[in-house]
Design a protein around this motif. Structure first.
Motif, mmCIF file in Angstrom:
data_model
loop_
_atom_site.group_PDB
_atom_site.id
_atom_site.type_symbol
_atom_site.label_atom_id
_atom_site.label_comp_id
_atom_site.label_asym_id
_atom_site.label_seq_id
_atom_site.Cartn_x
_atom_site.Cartn_y
_atom_site.Cartn_z
ATOM 1 N N GLY A 50 57.569 -41.713 -50.038
ATOM 2 C CA GLY A 50 58.644 -40.754 -50.280
ATOM 3 C C GLY A 50 58.309 -39.388 -49.692
ATOM 4 O O GLY A 50 57.261 -39.201 -49.057
ATOM 5 N N PRO A 51 59.181 -38.422 -49.909
ATOM 6 C CA PRO A 51 58.964 -37.093 -49.327
ATOM 7 C C PRO A 51 57.801 -36.320 -49.957
ATOM 8 O O PRO A 51 57.263 -35.418 -49.329
ATOM 9 N N GLN A 52 57.422 -36.662 -51.181
ATOM 10 C CA GLN A 52 56.290 -36.002 -51.833
ATOM 11 C C GLN A 52 55.097 -36.950 -51.822
ATOM 12 O O GLN A 52 55.259 -38.166 -51.948
ATOM 13 N N PRO A 53 53.880 -36.408 -51.696
ATOM 14 C CA PRO A 53 52.716 -37.289 -51.642
ATOM 15 C C PRO A 53 52.393 -37.935 -52.987
ATOM 16 O O PRO A 53 52.643 -37.374 -54.045
ATOM 17 N N VAL A 54 51.838 -39.121 -52.897
ATOM 18 C CA VAL A 54 51.293 -39.837 -54.043
ATOM 19 C C VAL A 54 49.891 -39.269 -54.295
ATOM 20 O O VAL A 54 49.167 -38.921 -53.359
ATOM 21 N N LEU A 55 49.508 -39.158 -55.562
ATOM 22 C CA LEU A 55 48.146 -38.748 -55.925
ATOM 23 C C LEU A 55 47.399 -39.965 -56.434
ATOM 24 O O LEU A 55 47.909 -40.697 -57.280
ATOM 25 N N VAL A 56 46.201 -40.171 -55.906
ATOM 26 C CA VAL A 56 45.364 -41.287 -56.327
ATOM 27 C C VAL A 56 44.078 -40.709 -56.908
ATOM 28 O O VAL A 56 43.379 -39.943 -56.239
ATOM 29 N N PHE A 57 43.786 -41.070 -58.138
ATOM 30 C CA PHE A 57 42.570 -40.608 -58.810
ATOM 31 C C PHE A 57 41.587 -41.763 -58.859
ATOM 32 O O PHE A 57 41.842 -42.774 -59.514
ATOM 33 N N GLY A 58 40.489 -41.616 -58.131
ATOM 34 C CA GLY A 58 39.478 -42.666 -58.070
ATOM 35 C C GLY A 58 38.270 -42.305 -58.912
ATOM 36 O O GLY A 58 37.854 -41.149 -58.948
ATOM 37 N N PRO A 59 37.700 -43.288 -59.602
ATOM 38 C CA PRO A 59 36.576 -42.999 -60.496
ATOM 39 C C PRO A 59 35.311 -42.603 -59.749
ATOM 40 O O PRO A 59 35.019 -43.119 -58.673
ATOM 41 N N THR A 60 34.599 -41.658 -60.340
ATOM 42 C CA THR A 60 33.306 -41.238 -59.826
ATOM 43 C C THR A 60 32.419 -40.859 -61.006
ATOM 44 O O THR A 60 32.923 -40.494 -62.055
ATOM 45 N N VAL A 61 31.127 -40.973 -60.818
ATOM 46 C CA VAL A 61 30.179 -40.500 -61.827
ATOM 47 C C VAL A 61 29.480 -39.239 -61.341
ATOM 48 O O VAL A 61 28.716 -38.624 -62.068
#
Length: 127
Positions: A50-61
């Motif tokens: 879509g016209p706005q970006p998707v946010l992806v939150f990936g796990p990190t330690v």
């Protein structure tokens, strides 16, 4: 032909918590949940592409080592800046000091994991 940003990927100690926070801030919904614990959120009517970006939150330690080199700027769409500031603080944002003078027309805040973002003054169309 040019490129456009379709997704922003952020490391998160608690992807669920950040996805919930940013969904509330932006009016996004959860789009996808991966087996590795990543959570993708995006606009409810457009999703990916879509016209706005998707946010992806990936796990990190890994803890965040220093100030981010990238931050979000957000604008209210249905209220003035002060009312939006109150809403963001109620969602769990907190004031952040990055050396501002106090004369700025924006507020510097941090999300629940300490990532800075700015609340700008201008109200935008919700598009």
């Amino acid at each position: 032909m040019a490129c456009r940003i379709s997704e922003l990927v952020l490391d998160a100690v608690d992807p669920d918590r950040l996805a919930a926070f940013w969904s509330d801030v932006l009016g996004y919904v959860e789009l996808e949940r991966e087996a590795d614990g990543s959570v993708a959120i995006g606009p409810p009517d457009a999703g990916y592409g879509g016209p706005q970006p998707v946010l992806v939150f990936g796990p990190t330690v890994d803890p965040r080592p220093t100030k981010l080199r990238l931050h979000f700027d957000v604008n209210a769409t249905d209220r003035d800046q002060d009312a939006e500031l109150e809403r963001l603080l109620a969602l769990g944002a907190r004031p952040a000091d990055v050396g501002q003078t106090g004369e700025e027309s924006w507020y510097v805040l941090a999300d629940p994991e300490g990532n800075e973002f700015c609340l700008l003054r201008t109200r935008l169309d919700p598009v």
